[in-house]
Write an enzyme that holds these catalytic residues in place. Structure first.
Site, PDB file in Angstrom:
ATOM      1  N   HIS A 308      -6.452 -18.720  32.878  1.00 57.05           N
ATOM      2  CA  HIS A 308      -7.312 -19.550  32.033  1.00 57.05           C
ATOM      3  C   HIS A 308      -6.998 -19.240  30.573  1.00 57.05           C
ATOM      4  O   HIS A 308      -6.734 -18.090  30.217  1.00 57.05           O
ATOM      5  CB  HIS A 308      -8.797 -19.249  32.306  1.00 57.05           C
ATOM      6  N   ASP A 366     -11.492 -23.475  39.626  1.00 52.21           N
ATOM      7  CA  ASP A 366     -10.863 -24.392  40.579  1.00 52.21           C
ATOM      8  C   ASP A 366     -10.381 -23.710  41.852  1.00 52.21           C
ATOM      9  O   ASP A 366      -9.972 -24.379  42.799  1.00 52.21           O
ATOM     10  CB  ASP A 366      -9.669 -25.073  39.896  1.00 52.21           C
TER      11      ASP A 366
HETATM   12  C1  SDX Z   1      -9.563 -25.716  34.010  1.00 49.32           C
HETATM   13  O1  SDX Z   1     -10.008 -24.992  29.177  1.00 49.32           O
HETATM   14  C2  SDX Z   1     -10.924 -25.032  30.071  1.00 49.32           C
HETATM   15  O2  SDX Z   1     -12.029 -24.634  29.812  1.00 49.32           O
HETATM   16  C3  SDX Z   1     -10.500 -25.640  31.377  1.00 49.32           C
HETATM   17  C4  SDX Z   1     -11.538 -25.547  32.509  1.00 49.32           C
HETATM   18  C5  SDX Z   1     -12.779 -26.389  32.195  1.00 49.32           C
HETATM   19  O3  SDX Z   1     -13.830 -26.088  32.780  1.00 49.32           O
HETATM   20  O4  SDX Z   1     -12.646 -27.386  31.448  1.00 49.32           O
HETATM   21  O5  SDX Z   1     -11.925 -24.214  32.703  1.00 49.32           O
HETATM   22  C6  SDX Z   1     -10.985 -26.108  33.803  1.00 49.32           C
HETATM   23  O6  SDX Z   1      -8.700 -26.455  33.612  1.00 49.32           O
HETATM   24  C7  SDX Z   1      -9.254 -24.364  34.606  1.00 49.32           C
HETATM   25  C8  SDX Z   1      -7.720 -24.064  34.643  1.00 49.32           C
HETATM   26  C9  SDX Z   1      -7.168 -24.818  35.872  1.00 49.32           C
HETATM   27  N1  SDX Z   1      -5.651 -24.711  35.858  1.00 49.32           N
HETATM   28  C10 SDX Z   1      -5.011 -23.998  36.804  1.00 49.32           C
HETATM   29  O7  SDX Z   1      -5.569 -23.267  37.632  1.00 49.32           O
HETATM   30  C11 SDX Z   1      -3.497 -24.185  36.749  1.00 49.32           C
HETATM   31  C12 SDX Z   1      -2.793 -22.807  36.858  1.00 49.32           C
HETATM   32  N2  SDX Z   1      -3.060 -22.079  35.581  1.00 49.32           N
HETATM   33  C13 SDX Z   1      -2.090 -22.220  34.533  1.00 49.32           C
HETATM   34  O8  SDX Z   1      -1.402 -23.412  34.451  1.00 49.32           O
HETATM   35  C14 SDX Z   1      -2.540 -21.578  33.220  1.00 49.32           C
HETATM   36  O9  SDX Z   1      -3.089 -20.382  33.532  1.00 49.32           O
HETATM   37  C15 SDX Z   1      -3.508 -22.340  32.329  1.00 49.32           C
HETATM   38  C16 SDX Z   1      -3.009 -23.716  31.997  1.00 49.32           C
HETATM   39  C17 SDX Z   1      -4.843 -22.452  32.975  1.00 49.32           C
HETATM   40  C18 SDX Z   1      -3.660 -21.540  31.021  1.00 49.32           C
HETATM   41  O10 SDX Z   1      -2.438 -21.571  30.415  1.00 49.32           O
HETATM   42  P1  SDX Z   1      -2.179 -20.807  28.999  1.00 49.32           P
HETATM   43  O11 SDX Z   1      -3.418 -20.206  28.481  1.00 49.32           O
HETATM   44  O12 SDX Z   1      -1.440 -21.760  28.104  1.00 49.32           O
HETATM   45  O13 SDX Z   1      -1.277 -19.610  29.376  1.00 49.32           O
HETATM   46  P2  SDX Z   1       0.279 -19.696  29.646  1.00 49.32           P
HETATM   47  O14 SDX Z   1       0.623 -20.916  30.429  1.00 49.32           O
HETATM   48  O15 SDX Z   1       0.979 -19.468  28.355  1.00 49.32           O
HETATM   49  O16 SDX Z   1       0.473 -18.440  30.622  1.00 49.32           O
HETATM   50  C19 SDX Z   1       0.580 -17.116  30.082  1.00 49.32           C
HETATM   51  C20 SDX Z   1       1.503 -16.387  31.045  1.00 49.32           C
HETATM   52  C21 SDX Z   1       2.844 -17.101  31.235  1.00 49.32           C
HETATM   53  O17 SDX Z   1       3.767 -16.105  31.627  1.00 49.32           O
HETATM   54  P3  SDX Z   1       4.734 -15.450  30.444  1.00 49.32           P
HETATM   55  O18 SDX Z   1       5.433 -16.620  29.774  1.00 49.32           O
HETATM   56  O19 SDX Z   1       3.812 -14.706  29.530  1.00 49.32           O
HETATM   57  O20 SDX Z   1       5.685 -14.571  31.216  1.00 49.32           O
HETATM   58  O21 SDX Z   1       0.904 -16.354  32.358  1.00 49.32           O
HETATM   59  C22 SDX Z   1       1.725 -17.077  33.272  1.00 49.32           C
HETATM   60  C23 SDX Z   1       2.628 -17.961  32.444  1.00 49.32           C
HETATM   61  O22 SDX Z   1       3.825 -18.258  33.128  1.00 49.32           O
HETATM   62  N3  SDX Z   1       0.816 -17.860  34.105  1.00 49.32           N
HETATM   63  C24 SDX Z   1       0.929 -18.005  35.423  1.00 49.32           C
HETATM   64  C25 SDX Z   1      -0.197 -18.757  35.814  1.00 49.32           C
HETATM   65  N4  SDX Z   1      -0.932 -19.052  34.733  1.00 49.32           N
HETATM   66  C26 SDX Z   1      -0.300 -18.507  33.674  1.00 49.32           C
HETATM   67  N5  SDX Z   1       1.865 -17.580  36.300  1.00 49.32           N
HETATM   68  C27 SDX Z   1       1.658 -17.914  37.608  1.00 49.32           C
HETATM   69  N6  SDX Z   1       0.608 -18.620  38.070  1.00 49.32           N
HETATM   70  C28 SDX Z   1      -0.345 -19.056  37.189  1.00 49.32           C
HETATM   71  N7  SDX Z   1      -1.385 -19.757  37.633  1.00 49.32           N
END
Ligand code: SDX
Length: 431
Positions: A308, A366
């Site tokens: 998140h 989720d």
């Molecule tokens: C919702 O914003 C809100 O409030 C949203 C929400 C709401 O109520 O409105 O809470 C609802 O959207 C919840 C989130 C649902 N999405 C998912 O579950 C999808 C999987 N999660 C990711 O796509 C990600 O964690 C996000 C999009 C939720 C957050 O992304 P960020 O903050 O931009 O972080 P990032 O993508 O830069 O990740 C940081 C690191 C990266 O690795 P490095 O480049 O540092 O090596 O963490 C890794 C990412 O690759 N990473 C994951 C991961 N999520 C982040 N690796 C594997 N699996 C994951 N799920």
């Protein structure tokens, strides 16, 4: 928001600029950069807005480190256990918990606006039967602008009030109609003798051939899911609604824009993607393979329902949702649901893995919601529409707060230009 008399000093070359620091009720101070470009001829740069406060708001507060979520000051776990969705809607919209009389009036106004204009039924027949319900909702909600001309003037408080009630009341009906259309069953009209969650379940699962009794356990779980998804500060879809609304566009078109943004798998589409991931994993012995894929930068697979932008400790909604999943599945006699067992093992494995620990990736709202929704009988394609039904009150509350803010301006970010500098046109024969 209070002026602190504190300033941040920015030094560029031989020039220094004092930027006011503003203090919130809760959370970090903000540096007010509104005059920066005029003073220093520079922009701030923050793609994804990881360090940017886009507005001030009094509706929802999140502390990502402490796993705190407050709606008008009330903790989400207390609202989930002691309140119910329409009461939370009132709280988000008007700022205070309602008296008994206020709640009765609000519930009556919502209940009596749950039907949609009969001609809207014809929109649905234009879609393929296998259209994703989110595609249908985006279209039909936007089309509400073509029906409700008496609530489009966003400067008129009464129009804003009527549009708010209409959207909260009609979203479940539209979502249920999208579901019925996708399964080839007739639409079920709402009933005024049912509460919000029970009405939605009946519109989704009743058929004309027999009476439908709403299971109170499922109705309570449905209402709790609505409550847990109601609002969440300035997330992507709420920011979309605010930006669309800042041009003066009507509320129905702006909510349709929010629905479109929520659909993305990185946002509200994650509940569908999370359950589909759990199904793909299938059995606990395959978990290590998928955890490895989630960590592999060359593999696009991510552990959906994990991570998140704000929560870096735990998502308090996921905690409540997990408890609800245990209760609902046990009460339904499916506590040994294989997907729930896989989900719990995935959570345990991930939370012990350095990759997830270092990146503070925890289950979000989720991760568990899909397990409950599937146990209720919903296909995965209905998971995000249910999220949209719930989040409509958050979008509307944030929209109302922005429109009523005398400082409201059209949102118009700038950019860091990386294209080519000015050059002369070249005729085709000379290229
Ligand atoms: C919702 O914003 C809100 O409030 C949203 C929400 C709401 O109520 O409105 O809470 C609802 O959207 C919840 C989130 C649902 N999405 C998912 O579950 C999808 C999987 N999660 C990711 O796509 C990600 O964690 C996000 C999009 C939720 C957050 O992304 P960020 O903050 O931009 O972080 P990032 O993508 O830069 O990740 C940081 C690191 C990266 O690795 P490095 O480049 O540092 O090596 O963490 C890794 C990412 O690759 N990473 C994951 C991961 N999520 C982040 N690796 C594997 N699996 C994951 N799920």
């Amino acid at each position: 928001m209070a002026d602190t008399n504190k300033t941040a000093t920015l030094t560029i070359g031989n020039s220094s600029y004092d930027l006011p620091i503003l203090s919130p009720t809760e959370g970090p101070d903000v540096i007010d950069v509104r005059k920066l470009y005029g003073q220093a001829d520079v922009f701030t740069y923050d793609p994804g807005f990881t360090s940017t406060a886009s507005c001030d708001s009094a509706i929802t507060f999140i502390d990502g480190e402490e796993g705190v979520l407050l709606h008008r000051g009330y903790p989400i776990d207390q609202l989930a256990s002691k309140s119910h969705y329409l009461e939370v809607c009132y709280l988000l919209l008007y700022g205070e918990l309602p008296t008994a009389a206020q709640l009765e009036d609000f519930e009556s106004r919502v209940t009596n606006h749950t039907m949609v204009h009969e001609q809207m039924h014809r929109f649905f027949t234009g879609f393929r039967r296998d259209a994703h319900p989110m595609a249908i909702m985006t279209g039909v909600v936007g089309a509400m602008s073509a029906f409700y001309h008496d609530s489009l003037d966003i400067q008129d408080p009464w129009h804003r009030e009527v549009a708010s009630i209409r959207l909260i009341a009609k979203m479940p009906t539209i979502a249920a109609m999208a579901f019925k259309y996708s399964v080839g069953q007739p639409f079920v009209y709402p009933r005024n003798d049912l509460d919000y969650a029970s009405n939605f379940l009946r519109m989704c699962f009743a058929v004309p051939a027999e009476e439908y009794e709403v299971n109170p356990i499922l109705a309570r779980a449905m209402d709790r899911i609505f409550t847990l998804h109601a609002d969440h500060e300035q997330n992507a879809s709420t920011s979309t609604v605010r930006l669309a609304s800042s041009s003066g566009a009507n509320p129905f078109a702006c909510i349709a824009a929010g629905i479109a943004c929520l659909w993305g798998p990185a946002h509200g589409g994650a509940n569908q993607a999370a359950l589909e991931s759990l199904k793909e994993i299938g059995t606990p012995d395959r978990i290590p393979e998928f955890i490895a894929r989630a960590k592999d930068k060359d593999d696009p697979f991510r552990l959906m329902g994990f991570g998140h932008r704000v929560y870096k400790n735990f998502d308090p909604r996921a905690t409540v949702m997990k408890q609800s999943a245990d209760e609902v599945l046990e009460l339904l006699g499916v506590e040994n649901n294989p997907l729930l067992q896989v989900a719990k093992q995935v959570e345990k494995t991930a939370l012990e893995d350095p990759y997830f620990i270092e990146r503070k990736l925890f289950p979000n709202v989720d991760f568990y919601s899909g397990i409950i929704l599937e146990a209720m009988g919903f296909p995965t394609s209905m998971f995000t529409p249910i999220f949209a039904v719930s989040r409509t009150v958050g979008w509307i509350s944030q929209w109302k707060e922005m429109i009523e803010d005398p400082q409201m301006k059209i949102g118009r970010p700038r950019q860091l230009y990386t294209g080519v500098s000015a050059r002369e046109y070249v005729d085709v024969e000379n290229r």
